[in-house]
Design a protein around this motif. Structure first.
Motif, PDB file in Angstrom:
ATOM      1  N   ALA A 250       2.479  -3.657  17.651  1.00  0.00           N
ATOM      2  CA  ALA A 250       2.480  -4.206  16.992  1.00  0.00           C
ATOM      3  C   ALA A 250       2.130  -4.193  15.640  1.00  0.00           C
ATOM      4  O   ALA A 250       3.100  -4.881  14.758  1.00  0.00           O
ATOM      5  N   LEU A 251       0.996  -3.784  14.920  1.00  0.00           N
ATOM      6  CA  LEU A 251       1.062  -3.754  13.684  1.00  0.00           C
ATOM      7  C   LEU A 251       1.602  -2.684  12.996  1.00  0.00           C
ATOM      8  O   LEU A 251       1.983  -2.880  12.082  1.00  0.00           O
ATOM      9  N   ARG A 252       1.966  -1.400  13.568  1.00  0.00           N
ATOM     10  CA  ARG A 252       2.462  -0.677  13.513  1.00  0.00           C
ATOM     11  C   ARG A 252       3.996  -0.932  12.752  1.00  0.00           C
ATOM     12  O   ARG A 252       4.693  -0.696  11.976  1.00  0.00           O
ATOM     13  N   ASP A 253       4.289  -2.119  14.208  1.00  0.00           N
ATOM     14  CA  ASP A 253       5.690  -2.850  13.790  1.00  0.00           C
ATOM     15  C   ASP A 253       5.703  -3.786  12.292  1.00  0.00           C
ATOM     16  O   ASP A 253       7.321  -3.811  11.719  1.00  0.00           O
ATOM     17  N   ALA A 254       5.332  -4.783  12.312  1.00  0.00           N
ATOM     18  CA  ALA A 254       4.427  -5.317  11.218  1.00  0.00           C
ATOM     19  C   ALA A 254       4.984  -5.002   9.926  1.00  0.00           C
ATOM     20  O   ALA A 254       5.350  -5.221   8.913  1.00  0.00           O
ATOM     21  N   PHE A 255       3.948  -3.732   9.415  1.00  0.00           N
ATOM     22  CA  PHE A 255       4.077  -2.866   8.287  1.00  0.00           C
ATOM     23  C   PHE A 255       5.149  -2.483   8.201  1.00  0.00           C
ATOM     24  O   PHE A 255       5.390  -2.296   7.012  1.00  0.00           O
TER      25      PHE A 255
ATOM     26  N   ASP B  26      -5.549  -0.036   2.193  1.00  0.00           N
ATOM     27  CA  ASP B  26      -5.308  -0.431   2.708  1.00  0.00           C
ATOM     28  C   ASP B  26      -3.479  -1.119   2.167  1.00  0.00           C
ATOM     29  O   ASP B  26      -2.723  -0.655   2.939  1.00  0.00           O
ATOM     30  N   THR B  27      -3.993  -1.605   1.325  1.00  0.00           N
ATOM     31  CA  THR B  27      -2.086  -2.104   0.193  1.00  0.00           C
ATOM     32  C   THR B  27      -2.985  -1.610  -1.150  1.00  0.00           C
ATOM     33  O   THR B  27      -4.496  -2.112  -1.201  1.00  0.00           O
ATOM     34  N   TYR B  28      -2.036  -1.471  -2.005  1.00  0.00           N
ATOM     35  CA  TYR B  28      -3.059  -1.092  -3.267  1.00  0.00           C
ATOM     36  C   TYR B  28      -3.068  -3.077  -4.456  1.00  0.00           C
ATOM     37  O   TYR B  28      -3.457  -2.346  -4.735  1.00  0.00           O
ATOM     38  N   GLN B  29      -2.141  -2.765  -3.656  1.00  0.00           N
ATOM     39  CA  GLN B  29      -2.574  -4.428  -4.548  1.00  0.00           C
ATOM     40  C   GLN B  29      -4.506  -5.239  -4.001  1.00  0.00           C
ATOM     41  O   GLN B  29      -5.316  -5.886  -5.152  1.00  0.00           O
ATOM     42  N   GLY B  30      -4.918  -5.102  -2.921  1.00  0.00           N
ATOM     43  CA  GLY B  30      -6.307  -5.556  -2.924  1.00  0.00           C
ATOM     44  C   GLY B  30      -6.950  -4.235  -3.397  1.00  0.00           C
ATOM     45  O   GLY B  30      -7.894  -4.664  -3.569  1.00  0.00           O
ATOM     46  N   GLY B  31      -6.729  -2.957  -2.447  1.00  0.00           N
ATOM     47  CA  GLY B  31      -7.590  -1.805  -2.989  1.00  0.00           C
ATOM     48  C   GLY B  31      -7.856  -1.932  -4.214  1.00  0.00           C
ATOM     49  O   GLY B  31      -9.291  -1.630  -5.028  1.00  0.00           O
ATOM     50  N   LEU B  32      -7.258  -1.015  -4.906  1.00  0.00           N
ATOM     51  CA  LEU B  32      -7.291  -1.132  -7.078  1.00  0.00           C
ATOM     52  C   LEU B  32      -8.040  -2.360  -7.506  1.00  0.00           C
ATOM     53  O   LEU B  32      -8.321  -2.031  -9.041  1.00  0.00           O
TER      54      LEU B  32
ATOM     55  N   LYS C 262      -3.827   8.790  -1.950  1.00  0.00           N
ATOM     56  CA  LYS C 262      -2.180   9.372  -1.596  1.00  0.00           C
ATOM     57  C   LYS C 262      -1.294   8.418  -1.267  1.00  0.00           C
ATOM     58  O   LYS C 262      -0.036   8.480  -0.913  1.00  0.00           O
ATOM     59  N   ALA C 263      -1.858   7.462  -0.295  1.00  0.00           N
ATOM     60  CA  ALA C 263      -0.641   6.175   0.252  1.00  0.00           C
ATOM     61  C   ALA C 263      -1.873   4.628   0.448  1.00  0.00           C
ATOM     62  O   ALA C 263      -3.110   4.908   0.531  1.00  0.00           O
ATOM     63  N   ASP C 264      -0.286   3.667   0.887  1.00  0.00           N
ATOM     64  CA  ASP C 264      -1.608   2.863   1.562  1.00  0.00           C
ATOM     65  C   ASP C 264      -0.883   2.848   3.141  1.00  0.00           C
ATOM     66  O   ASP C 264      -0.244   3.701   3.332  1.00  0.00           O
ATOM     67  N   LEU C 265      -1.859   1.659   3.413  1.00  0.00           N
ATOM     68  CA  LEU C 265      -0.905   1.440   5.136  1.00  0.00           C
ATOM     69  C   LEU C 265       0.756   1.101   5.963  1.00  0.00           C
ATOM     70  O   LEU C 265       1.471   1.571   6.348  1.00  0.00           O
ATOM     71  N   PHE C 266       1.575   0.852   4.466  1.00  0.00           N
ATOM     72  CA  PHE C 266       2.404   0.604   4.685  1.00  0.00           C
ATOM     73  C   PHE C 266       3.771   1.588   4.469  1.00  0.00           C
ATOM     74  O   PHE C 266       4.702   2.207   5.435  1.00  0.00           O
ATOM     75  N   GLU C 267       3.403   3.104   3.800  1.00  0.00           N
ATOM     76  CA  GLU C 267       4.020   4.291   3.871  1.00  0.00           C
ATOM     77  C   GLU C 267       3.667   4.716   4.364  1.00  0.00           C
ATOM     78  O   GLU C 267       3.897   5.686   5.126  1.00  0.00           O
TER      79      GLU C 267
END
Length: 336
Positions: free
Chosen positions: A24-29, A246-252, A273-278
């Protein structure tokens, strides 16, 4: 309020299934319709315990469909009161009409989802034959992280370290019937170089994962640094690894594991390299080096909640008669 569905911690604990939750998480992202604004983070003093507490407000919505907000408090010194550090509630809403559809206990919901998110990232970053895990930390998230990682990789051996050795022993007892061997250790350096996956979920302000002990091919899952002054891994870890967030906006902006090396110049924003969305959409993955140390820094400790769209996915199982049935639902209960 009398007709609002209330979902307690015990129900969430008994009816969540990691493979289904990870799916479900995969689908959500990959869902482009869900809107997830930056969470609100407010620290406030608690002179009695000489440690700030934190209030977190985390909304998300799918326009015209579902909406929700998590309200959570983080009190790091709650151990002296025999209480968990995180406490909170998730309010699930009808986005069209604005009514409250359900209230969910947030601590259990969060640890399940947070652990599932670690496992989801591991599916993309860790080696498929990873068979050993070091768990650093003995809080409520630890057993869930262990089980989640073991649901996506053939984990046969788990080591667990905590500042309180008796708590590590307690988690070993809790998981004694799991399909892997689990053993407490007294020093991180005893096993960190040997394992395939390292998962760290602590409130440490000094690094516990030291790059000098790490080797190519390992996967490091950093979950606990939810403030800019917290850190679980040192500079050498960052420089040796391919770094994901996990996310750029939070992680950075908020995670000490990212913010501190960014400020010192050890890490550049372009190094991430990427966030979880990518990751879930396989974007920006062309430069990934198989066999290199992989490091995922996240803001999703229970008190540092994973983006809220997965919770909407969970709550969308609720219908007018209660909670949906079925073997593949994340939260299931026979309707009465």
């Amino acid at each position: 309020m009398d007709n609002i569905t209330q979902i307690p911690a015990s129900f969430i604990e008994q009816n969540t299934h990691f493979p289904s939750l990870i799916s479900a998480l995969r689908d959500a992202f990959s869902d482009q319709d869900t809107m997830v604004p930056m969470r609100h983070h407010h620290d406030f003093p608690n002179p009695e315990v000489k440690e700030d507490s934190t209030l977190l407000l985390m909304p998300a919505w799918k326009p015209g469909k579902q909406a929700g907000v998590k309200i959570a408090t983080v009190s790091p010194k709650n151990g002296q009161f025999n209480l968990p550090a995180i406490q909170g509630t998730y309010i699930y809403l009808d986005a069209l009409k604005g009514g409250i559809l359900a209230l969910l206990e947030a601590k259990s919901l969060t640890v399940k989802r947070t652990a599932a998110a670690s496992a989801l990232a591991s599916q993309y970053l860790s080696r498929k034959n990873s068979s050993s895990l070091l768990m650093i930390g003995t809080g409520a998230l630890a057993p869930n992280l262990i089980l989640a990682h073991a649901s996506v990789r053939p984990i046969k051996m788990v080591y667990i370290w905590g500042r309180d050795y008796s708590k590590a022993m307690g988690i070993c007892e809790q998981l004694k019937n799991a399909p892997f061997h689990i053993q407490p250790i007294k020093a991180i350096e005893d096993k960190i170089s040997e394992v395939d996956i390292i998962s760290s979920a602590t409130l440490s302000k000094t690094p516990l994962v030291l790059g000098k002990h790490l080797k190519p091919g390992q996967h490091v899952d950093l979950v606990g640094a939810y403030k800019v002054n917290m850190r679980e891994a040192d500079d050498e870890t960052v420089t040796k690894a391919e770094v994901y967030v996990d996310t750029y906006q939070g992680g950075l902006k908020e995670s000490g594991d990212i913010v501190i090396p960014l400020k010192s110049g050890v890490l550049k924003g372009t190094d991430i390299k990427a966030d979880l969305f990518e990751l879930t959409s396989q974007k920006n993955m062309a430069g990934r080096t198989m066999g290199k140390l992989q490091c995922l820094s996240r803001l999703d400790m229970p008190w540092k909640i994973w983006p809220r769209l997965p919770i909407i996915t969970i709550c969308s199982k609720i219908n007018n008669n209660g909670i949906g049935k079925g073997s593949q639902t994340l939260i299931k209960m026979d309707q009465t």
